[in-house]
Write a protein that holds these residues in place. Structure first.
Motif, PDB file in Angstrom:
ATOM      1  N   LEU A 300       0.720  -1.399  -0.364  1.00  0.00           N
ATOM      2  CA  LEU A 300       0.136   0.076  -0.287  1.00  0.00           C
ATOM      3  C   LEU A 300       1.129   1.599  -0.314  1.00  0.00           C
ATOM      4  CD1 LEU A 300      -2.494  -0.915   2.807  1.00  0.00           C
ATOM      5  CD2 LEU A 300      -3.133  -0.952   0.289  1.00  0.00           C
ATOM      6  N   TRP A 301       0.517   2.140  -0.739  1.00  0.00           N
ATOM      7  CA  TRP A 301       1.310   3.649  -0.613  1.00  0.00           C
ATOM      8  C   TRP A 301       0.064   4.643  -0.352  1.00  0.00           C
ATOM      9  CZ3 TRP A 301       0.670   7.803  -5.210  1.00  0.00           C
ATOM     10  CH2 TRP A 301       0.601   8.922  -5.181  1.00  0.00           C
ATOM     11  N   THR A 302       0.450   4.459   1.088  1.00  0.00           N
ATOM     12  CA  THR A 302      -0.501   5.260   2.456  1.00  0.00           C
ATOM     13  C   THR A 302       0.404   7.244   1.742  1.00  0.00           C
ATOM     14  OG1 THR A 302       1.646   5.449   3.852  1.00  0.00           O
ATOM     15  CG2 THR A 302      -0.240   3.599   3.736  1.00  0.00           C
ATOM     16  N   LYS A 303      -0.388   7.830   1.381  1.00  0.00           N
ATOM     17  CA  LYS A 303       0.208   9.219   0.032  1.00  0.00           C
ATOM     18  C   LYS A 303      -0.303  10.196   1.775  1.00  0.00           C
ATOM     19  CE  LYS A 303      -2.904   8.030  -4.161  1.00  0.00           C
ATOM     20  NZ  LYS A 303      -3.846   8.472  -4.753  1.00  0.00           N
ATOM     21  N   GLY A 304       1.374  10.290   1.552  1.00  0.00           N
ATOM     22  CA  GLY A 304       1.916  11.867   1.962  1.00  0.00           C
ATOM     23  C   GLY A 304       1.967  11.057   3.748  1.00  0.00           C
ATOM     24  N   VAL A 305       2.729   9.748   3.615  1.00  0.00           N
ATOM     25  CA  VAL A 305       2.860   9.836   4.904  1.00  0.00           C
ATOM     26  C   VAL A 305       4.563   8.758   5.294  1.00  0.00           C
ATOM     27  CG1 VAL A 305       2.342   7.493   7.007  1.00  0.00           C
ATOM     28  CG2 VAL A 305       0.447   9.403   5.972  1.00  0.00           C
ATOM     29  N   SER A 306       5.092   8.965   5.766  1.00  0.00           N
ATOM     30  CA  SER A 306       6.050   8.141   5.822  1.00  0.00           C
ATOM     31  C   SER A 306       6.273   6.696   5.641  1.00  0.00           C
ATOM     32  CB  SER A 306       7.526   8.400   6.759  1.00  0.00           C
ATOM     33  OG  SER A 306       7.740   8.087   6.861  1.00  0.00           O
ATOM     34  N   ALA A 307       6.182   5.819   5.622  1.00  0.00           N
ATOM     35  CA  ALA A 307       6.069   4.229   5.679  1.00  0.00           C
ATOM     36  C   ALA A 307       6.737   4.015   6.384  1.00  0.00           C
ATOM     37  CB  ALA A 307       6.794   3.633   4.375  1.00  0.00           C
ATOM     38  N   GLU A 308       8.149   3.928   7.796  1.00  0.00           N
ATOM     39  CA  GLU A 308       9.313   4.552   8.356  1.00  0.00           C
ATOM     40  C   GLU A 308       8.210   4.902   9.926  1.00  0.00           C
ATOM     41  OE1 GLU A 308      13.422   4.463  10.641  1.00  0.00           O
ATOM     42  OE2 GLU A 308      12.893   6.250   8.350  1.00  0.00           O
ATOM     43  N   GLN A 309       7.564   6.125   9.616  1.00  0.00           N
ATOM     44  CA  GLN A 309       6.988   6.569  11.075  1.00  0.00           C
ATOM     45  C   GLN A 309       5.747   5.655  10.852  1.00  0.00           C
ATOM     46  OE1 GLN A 309       6.082  10.554   9.733  1.00  0.00           O
ATOM     47  NE2 GLN A 309       7.945  11.061  11.398  1.00  0.00           N
ATOM     48  N   LEU A 310       5.488   5.065  10.180  1.00  0.00           N
ATOM     49  CA  LEU A 310       3.807   4.405  10.443  1.00  0.00           C
ATOM     50  C   LEU A 310       4.338   2.842  10.795  1.00  0.00           C
ATOM     51  CD1 LEU A 310       0.612   4.792   9.951  1.00  0.00           C
ATOM     52  CD2 LEU A 310       0.831   4.649   7.104  1.00  0.00           C
ATOM     53  N   ILE A 311       5.103   2.723  10.155  1.00  0.00           N
ATOM     54  CA  ILE A 311       5.668   0.833  10.865  1.00  0.00           C
ATOM     55  C   ILE A 311       5.564   1.163  12.769  1.00  0.00           C
ATOM     56  CG2 ILE A 311       7.450  -0.998  10.654  1.00  0.00           C
ATOM     57  CD1 ILE A 311       7.741  -0.531   7.861  1.00  0.00           C
ATOM     58  N   VAL A 312       6.859   2.184  13.081  1.00  0.00           N
ATOM     59  CA  VAL A 312       7.110   2.934  13.941  1.00  0.00           C
ATOM     60  C   VAL A 312       5.635   3.054  15.276  1.00  0.00           C
ATOM     61  CG1 VAL A 312       8.288   3.856  15.853  1.00  0.00           C
ATOM     62  CG2 VAL A 312       9.196   3.147  13.860  1.00  0.00           C
ATOM     63  N   SER A 313       4.676   3.452  14.837  1.00  0.00           N
ATOM     64  CA  SER A 313       3.934   4.031  15.489  1.00  0.00           C
ATOM     65  C   SER A 313       2.942   2.698  15.506  1.00  0.00           C
ATOM     66  CB  SER A 313       2.936   5.190  14.302  1.00  0.00           C
ATOM     67  OG  SER A 313       3.409   6.249  14.296  1.00  0.00           O
ATOM     68  N   LEU A 314       2.618   1.513  14.162  1.00  0.00           N
ATOM     69  CA  LEU A 314       1.846   0.591  14.269  1.00  0.00           C
ATOM     70  C   LEU A 314       2.490  -0.307  15.543  1.00  0.00           C
ATOM     71  CD1 LEU A 314       0.366   0.242  10.847  1.00  0.00           C
ATOM     72  CD2 LEU A 314      -0.387   0.984  13.067  1.00  0.00           C
ATOM     73  N   ASP A 315       3.605  -0.383  15.239  1.00  0.00           N
ATOM     74  CA  ASP A 315       4.450  -1.783  16.349  1.00  0.00           C
ATOM     75  C   ASP A 315       4.427  -1.144  17.449  1.00  0.00           C
ATOM     76  OD1 ASP A 315       6.327  -3.942  16.468  1.00  0.00           O
ATOM     77  OD2 ASP A 315       7.788  -2.659  17.213  1.00  0.00           O
ATOM     78  N   LEU A 316       4.127   0.530  18.365  1.00  0.00           N
ATOM     79  CA  LEU A 316       4.203   0.943  19.429  1.00  0.00           C
ATOM     80  C   LEU A 316       2.647   0.130  19.935  1.00  0.00           C
ATOM     81  CD1 LEU A 316       5.509   4.154  18.833  1.00  0.00           C
ATOM     82  CD2 LEU A 316       6.727   2.181  20.193  1.00  0.00           C
ATOM     83  N   VAL A 317       1.740  -0.525  18.996  1.00  0.00           N
ATOM     84  CA  VAL A 317      -0.189  -0.537  19.456  1.00  0.00           C
ATOM     85  C   VAL A 317       0.724  -2.118  19.370  1.00  0.00           C
ATOM     86  CG1 VAL A 317      -0.623   1.136  19.378  1.00  0.00           C
ATOM     87  CG2 VAL A 317      -0.648   0.029  17.618  1.00  0.00           C
ATOM     88  N   GLY A 318       1.042  -3.083  18.759  1.00  0.00           N
ATOM     89  CA  GLY A 318       1.442  -4.519  19.487  1.00  0.00           C
ATOM     90  C   GLY A 318       1.153  -5.065  17.120  1.00  0.00           C
ATOM     91  N   ILE A 319       1.521  -4.197  16.552  1.00  0.00           N
ATOM     92  CA  ILE A 319       1.355  -4.576  15.190  1.00  0.00           C
ATOM     93  C   ILE A 319       2.142  -4.802  14.420  1.00  0.00           C
ATOM     94  CG2 ILE A 319      -0.440  -4.189  12.839  1.00  0.00           C
ATOM     95  CD1 ILE A 319      -2.806  -2.780  14.423  1.00  0.00           C
TER      96      ILE A 319
END
Length: 383
Positions: A300-319
């Motif tokens: 998925l291309w999550t437009k305008g959102v850094s993939a690295e930041q998104l992965i870290v954010s989701l990891d913090l909630v266990g995903i």
């Protein structure tokens, strides 16, 4: 907090039945399969039975299966040993720009030795055009290596068409395919698709890590990449890892038994995920082929959102998910696959995540993913 694993394309959890069998084998079947006493014969029997299962899964002969340590060894053996053993015939090889590094690195190594490699481009879906393969073939082409399915975006290549083109050409090329990501999901038939060499790894199908196999057509005689003893019909030295091999066999049997139900489940999850993301207002586009893809991989291309930041954010909630191949995780270089598909200036390069389903994935987990992904995207777009 429930931990949700959605990175099965990187590696898969070992199936409980596989883990139990492997442990049992470690306790009871420790004999060297090359020994002629009873302990050795017991191990040899397990080895032979496993080879039958592996061969049947791709419509090969048992004598055409060489057990290896996994996909990387299988790819390296197929590519390097084919090149070195056939250099008097020609020194030209063909591959694509989106291959796994286990293919690209051996190609680069061979270039250092004086071989010529043609890296074919792909379209925006990640697919190589069979016509480009045909145009690149020469009389001195000794190997074509094209992956069965891409590990980052899930796109399936036209392997049957490419195999037929190579077979009917006047080149001397063998056809190798890295099927590590496709094995277990696709109906693979090496005879139907004119495949000469094919790589597989157990850890992608809920088997043990460190075990796989390389299919080598019976008319091909490759030297062993690993020198030493005469195991694996003199094709691969080293004492066989019987517990892992038995576990791999069990994983293949489970894979074959539940393939239809598993793929149907993944298809429903895929459709549900994309529909719910749209409803949640997440601005995204799907990377890869819309109709010729592995069901369990979603890029998925999550437009305008850094993939690295998104992965870290989701990891913090266990995903847990990823930005692409696990073999390049931690590497500052951008995805070579996405660059080949969209160009180095595309925003997709830094804004793409990969979600992949597997054993244990549930619809409830997908619902949680949609909720948390939506929250993270909205939060990160404000920063």
């Amino acid at each position: 907090m429930e931990r949700i694993y959605l990175d099965h394309a990187a590696t898969s959890p070992v199936h409980p039945e596989v883990a139990e069998l492997t442990y049992d084998m470690m306790k009871k079947h420790f004999g060297n399969a090359s020994s002629i006493h009873g302990f050795g014969r017991d191990s040899r029997r397990i080895l032979d039975q496993s080879r039958i299962v592996f061969a049947k899964s791709i419509n090969a002969k048992t004598s055409e299966i060489t057990i290896t340590s996994g996909g990387s060894e299988s790819d390296n053996t197929a590519i390097i040993e084919t090149a070195l053993s056939r250099k008097e015939i020609g020194k030209h090889l063909i591959t694509t720009a989106v291959e796994h590094h286990a293919v690209l690195k051996p190609m680069e190594y061979l270039e250092e030795l004086g071989f010529e490699v043609t890296y074919l481009p792909v379209d925006e879906t990640g697919k190589v055009d069979p016509a480009d393969v045909k145009a690149a073939l020469r009389k001195d082409t000794i190997l074509v290596s094209i992956m069965y399915a891409n590990n980052e975006v899930g796109t399936l290549m036209d392997i049957g068409t490419i195999g037929k083109i190579i077979k009917e050409s006047d080149s001397a090329a063998y056809f190798h395919t890295d099927a590590v990501q496709a094995y277990g999901s696709e109906d693979i038939d090496v005879k139907r698709d004119h495949i000469d060499l094919l790589s597989v790894s157990a850890h992608k199908i809920n088997g043990p890590k460190g075990i796989g196999f390389l299919y080598i057509n019976e008319d091909i005689h490759l030297p062993s990449l690993i020198r030493g003893g005469e195991q694996e019909m003199k094709r691969r030295a080293g004492t066989e890892n019987i517990p892992a091999i038995a576990g791999f066999k069990k994983a293949v049997e489970i894979m074959e038994a539940d393939r239809s139900a598993r793929l149907s489940s993944f298809e429903k999850m895929r459709v549900f995920l994309l529909e719910q993301l749209e409803k949640a207002g997440v601005d995204f586009e799907l990377n890869g082929s819309p109709d010729q893809h592995l069901e369990h991989i979603i890029s998925l291309w999550t437009k305008g959102v850094s993939a690295e930041q998104l992965i870290v954010s989701l990891d913090l909630v266990g995903i847990a998910l990823s930005a692409g191949s696990a073999c390049t995780a931690g590497n500052i270089d951008p995805s070579h696959v996405l660059i080949a598909m969209f160009g180095s200036d595309s925003p997709r390069i830094a804004e793409t995540i990969r979600i992949s389903f597997g054993l244990g994935t549930t619809m409830e987990q997908i619902e949680i993913l949609v909720e948390e992904l939506g929250k993270a995207v909205r939060r990160l777009k404000k920063t």
